[in-house]
Design a protein around this motif. Structure first.
Motif, PDB file in Angstrom:
ATOM      1  N   VAL A  85     -66.210  56.129  68.832  1.00  0.00           N
ATOM      2  CA  VAL A  85     -64.563  56.759  69.666  1.00  0.00           C
ATOM      3  C   VAL A  85     -63.793  55.239  69.675  1.00  0.00           C
ATOM      4  O   VAL A  85     -64.547  54.102  69.622  1.00  0.00           O
ATOM      5  N   VAL A  86     -62.523  55.484  70.216  1.00  0.00           N
ATOM      6  CA  VAL A  86     -61.403  54.112  69.539  1.00  0.00           C
ATOM      7  C   VAL A  86     -62.145  54.042  71.212  1.00  0.00           C
ATOM      8  O   VAL A  86     -61.826  53.975  72.230  1.00  0.00           O
ATOM      9  N   ARG A  87     -61.669  52.926  70.915  1.00  0.00           N
ATOM     10  CA  ARG A  87     -61.829  51.053  71.808  1.00  0.00           C
ATOM     11  C   ARG A  87     -60.505  50.704  72.072  1.00  0.00           C
ATOM     12  O   ARG A  87     -60.590  50.473  73.435  1.00  0.00           O
ATOM     13  N   GLU A  88     -59.469  50.483  70.986  1.00  0.00           N
ATOM     14  CA  GLU A  88     -58.699  50.047  71.280  1.00  0.00           C
ATOM     15  C   GLU A  88     -58.014  50.749  70.044  1.00  0.00           C
ATOM     16  O   GLU A  88     -58.041  50.709  69.898  1.00  0.00           O
ATOM     17  N   GLN A  89     -56.579  51.107  71.374  1.00  0.00           N
ATOM     18  CA  GLN A  89     -55.508  51.498  70.568  1.00  0.00           C
ATOM     19  C   GLN A  89     -54.849  51.057  69.624  1.00  0.00           C
ATOM     20  O   GLN A  89     -54.820  49.921  69.228  1.00  0.00           O
ATOM     21  N   MET A  90     -54.318  51.814  67.924  1.00  0.00           N
ATOM     22  CA  MET A  90     -54.672  51.056  66.665  1.00  0.00           C
ATOM     23  C   MET A  90     -52.622  51.473  66.662  1.00  0.00           C
ATOM     24  O   MET A  90     -52.785  52.590  66.568  1.00  0.00           O
ATOM     25  N   ASP A  91     -52.105  50.134  66.363  1.00  0.00           N
ATOM     26  CA  ASP A  91     -50.328  50.558  65.596  1.00  0.00           C
ATOM     27  C   ASP A  91     -50.181  50.635  64.763  1.00  0.00           C
ATOM     28  O   ASP A  91     -50.840  49.293  64.192  1.00  0.00           O
ATOM     29  N   ARG A  92     -50.166  51.178  63.702  1.00  0.00           N
ATOM     30  CA  ARG A  92     -50.187  51.047  62.194  1.00  0.00           C
ATOM     31  C   ARG A  92     -49.465  50.194  61.820  1.00  0.00           C
ATOM     32  O   ARG A  92     -49.294  49.810  60.643  1.00  0.00           O
ATOM     33  N   GLU A  93     -48.198  50.000  62.063  1.00  0.00           N
ATOM     34  CA  GLU A  93     -46.988  49.822  62.378  1.00  0.00           C
ATOM     35  C   GLU A  93     -48.053  47.547  62.120  1.00  0.00           C
ATOM     36  O   GLU A  93     -47.989  46.681  61.482  1.00  0.00           O
ATOM     37  N   GLU A  94     -48.494  47.621  63.104  1.00  0.00           N
ATOM     38  CA  GLU A  94     -49.456  46.098  63.443  1.00  0.00           C
ATOM     39  C   GLU A  94     -50.554  46.179  62.925  1.00  0.00           C
ATOM     40  O   GLU A  94     -50.173  44.712  62.286  1.00  0.00           O
ATOM     41  N   LEU A  95     -51.542  47.083  62.608  1.00  0.00           N
ATOM     42  CA  LEU A  95     -51.866  46.948  61.339  1.00  0.00           C
ATOM     43  C   LEU A  95     -51.757  46.703  59.799  1.00  0.00           C
ATOM     44  O   LEU A  95     -52.575  45.375  59.168  1.00  0.00           O
ATOM     45  N   CYS A  96     -51.399  46.956  59.254  1.00  0.00           N
ATOM     46  CA  CYS A  96     -50.637  47.274  58.145  1.00  0.00           C
ATOM     47  C   CYS A  96     -48.992  46.762  57.508  1.00  0.00           C
ATOM     48  O   CYS A  96     -49.353  46.967  56.359  1.00  0.00           O
ATOM     49  N   GLY A  97     -48.518  47.058  58.480  1.00  0.00           N
ATOM     50  CA  GLY A  97     -47.061  47.055  57.965  1.00  0.00           C
ATOM     51  C   GLY A  97     -46.586  48.526  56.934  1.00  0.00           C
ATOM     52  O   GLY A  97     -46.905  49.637  57.628  1.00  0.00           O
ATOM     53  N   GLN A  98     -46.170  48.533  55.881  1.00  0.00           N
ATOM     54  CA  GLN A  98     -45.423  49.735  55.048  1.00  0.00           C
ATOM     55  C   GLN A  98     -46.637  49.870  54.105  1.00  0.00           C
ATOM     56  O   GLN A  98     -46.987  50.571  53.240  1.00  0.00           O
ATOM     57  N   SER A  99     -48.148  48.976  53.831  1.00  0.00           N
ATOM     58  CA  SER A  99     -49.219  49.203  53.158  1.00  0.00           C
ATOM     59  C   SER A  99     -49.683  50.418  53.103  1.00  0.00           C
ATOM     60  O   SER A  99     -49.619  51.496  54.955  1.00  0.00           O
ATOM     61  N   GLU A 100     -49.752  51.154  52.791  1.00  0.00           N
ATOM     62  CA  GLU A 100     -50.438  52.217  51.979  1.00  0.00           C
ATOM     63  C   GLU A 100     -51.860  52.560  51.338  1.00  0.00           C
ATOM     64  O   GLU A 100     -51.993  51.731  49.935  1.00  0.00           O
ATOM     65  N   ARG A 118     -71.111  50.643  55.002  1.00  0.00           N
ATOM     66  CA  ARG A 118     -69.695  50.225  55.569  1.00  0.00           C
ATOM     67  C   ARG A 118     -68.952  51.431  55.645  1.00  0.00           C
ATOM     68  O   ARG A 118     -69.529  52.881  55.304  1.00  0.00           O
ATOM     69  N   ALA A 119     -68.386  51.149  56.371  1.00  0.00           N
ATOM     70  CA  ALA A 119     -67.238  52.694  57.360  1.00  0.00           C
ATOM     71  C   ALA A 119     -65.725  52.198  56.923  1.00  0.00           C
ATOM     72  O   ALA A 119     -65.599  50.832  57.336  1.00  0.00           O
ATOM     73  N   GLU A 120     -64.912  53.468  57.162  1.00  0.00           N
ATOM     74  CA  GLU A 120     -63.496  52.610  57.570  1.00  0.00           C
ATOM     75  C   GLU A 120     -62.783  53.798  57.947  1.00  0.00           C
ATOM     76  O   GLU A 120     -63.662  55.045  57.743  1.00  0.00           O
ATOM     77  N   VAL A 121     -61.933  54.025  58.644  1.00  0.00           N
ATOM     78  CA  VAL A 121     -60.669  54.584  59.099  1.00  0.00           C
ATOM     79  C   VAL A 121     -59.726  54.647  58.901  1.00  0.00           C
ATOM     80  O   VAL A 121     -58.804  53.368  58.588  1.00  0.00           O
ATOM     81  N   LEU A 122     -59.081  55.371  58.688  1.00  0.00           N
ATOM     82  CA  LEU A 122     -58.024  55.473  57.867  1.00  0.00           C
ATOM     83  C   LEU A 122     -56.865  56.258  58.986  1.00  0.00           C
ATOM     84  O   LEU A 122     -57.053  57.005  60.063  1.00  0.00           O
ATOM     85  N   CYS A 123     -55.641  54.905  59.214  1.00  0.00           N
ATOM     86  CA  CYS A 123     -55.119  55.087  60.748  1.00  0.00           C
ATOM     87  C   CYS A 123     -54.099  55.928  59.964  1.00  0.00           C
ATOM     88  O   CYS A 123     -52.964  55.368  58.862  1.00  0.00           O
ATOM     89  N   VAL A 124     -53.681  56.983  60.527  1.00  0.00           N
ATOM     90  CA  VAL A 124     -52.815  58.106  60.139  1.00  0.00           C
ATOM     91  C   VAL A 124     -51.655  57.664  61.091  1.00  0.00           C
ATOM     92  O   VAL A 124     -51.223  58.347  61.705  1.00  0.00           O
ATOM     93  N   CYS A 125     -50.438  58.130  60.164  1.00  0.00           N
ATOM     94  CA  CYS A 125     -48.767  57.500  60.940  1.00  0.00           C
ATOM     95  C   CYS A 125     -48.593  59.030  61.918  1.00  0.00           C
ATOM     96  O   CYS A 125     -48.545  60.210  60.992  1.00  0.00           O
ATOM     97  N   ILE A 126     -48.382  58.635  62.744  1.00  0.00           N
ATOM     98  CA  ILE A 126     -47.720  60.232  63.372  1.00  0.00           C
ATOM     99  C   ILE A 126     -46.665  59.910  64.465  1.00  0.00           C
ATOM    100  O   ILE A 126     -45.584  60.432  64.901  1.00  0.00           O
ATOM    101  N   ARG A 127     -46.332  58.300  64.511  1.00  0.00           N
ATOM    102  CA  ARG A 127     -45.110  57.602  65.577  1.00  0.00           C
ATOM    103  C   ARG A 127     -44.193  58.288  65.190  1.00  0.00           C
ATOM    104  O   ARG A 127     -43.097  58.101  63.536  1.00  0.00           O
TER     105      ARG A 127
END
Length: 155
Positions: A85-100, A118-127
């Protein structure tokens, strides 16, 4: 001073190394998930125990834990159910800026025997976009989907 050569030929040593890597790395693939940016704390991401082929109680017995690649721990594992589950809200811009793509990488660590995945979560932009255009990061996603449906379709 004379350097000693190994008596074992290189091809045999290479074969042993390859065999060792194959045996220890049988689960070397990365498990992938996606989450809409700014998903609420406690939002369900996935059942990681099921995805790794483990029983829920095995996570608790083997003292499973999430080890983030970065500084912040954005995800939390329920050791009894296997839910990630999400523990802390992810801000895509703060995490990655404009990187894709914007990825949050982590490992799932198990003890007795020691094992990691190994695992990864893709943070999808919606804002900041109307609901029809929320597929800004991945144009292949249907425009009429909800953000939750978009996130599920990414992988």
């Amino acid at each position: 001073m004379e350097l000693r050569k190994s008596e074992e030929p290189l091809p045999e040593r290479a074969m042993v190394l390859i065999l060792l890597l194959c045996v220890t790395g049988k689960r070397a693939e990365t498990v992938r998930y996606s989450v809409p940016e700014e998903a609420e704390r406690g939002s369900f991401v996935a059942n990681i125990a099921k995805d790794l082929g483990l029983a829920g109680e095995e996570l608790s017995a083997r003292q499973a834990r999430i080890v983030p690649e970065g500084e912040k721990q954005y995800l939390q594992l329920n050791k009894h159910t296997g839910d990630l589950v999400v523990r802390e809200q992810m801000d895509r811009e703060e995490l990655c800026g404009q990187s894709e793509p914007c990825l949050v990488r982590f490992a799932v660590l198990l003890e007795s025997p020691l094992q990691s995945f190994r695992a990864e979560v893709l943070c999808v932009c919606i804002r900041g976009l109307p609901s029809e255009a929320r597929s800004c990061c991945h144009p292949a996603i249907a425009m009429h989907s909800t953000p939750a449906q978009q996130a599920r379709r990414l992988f």
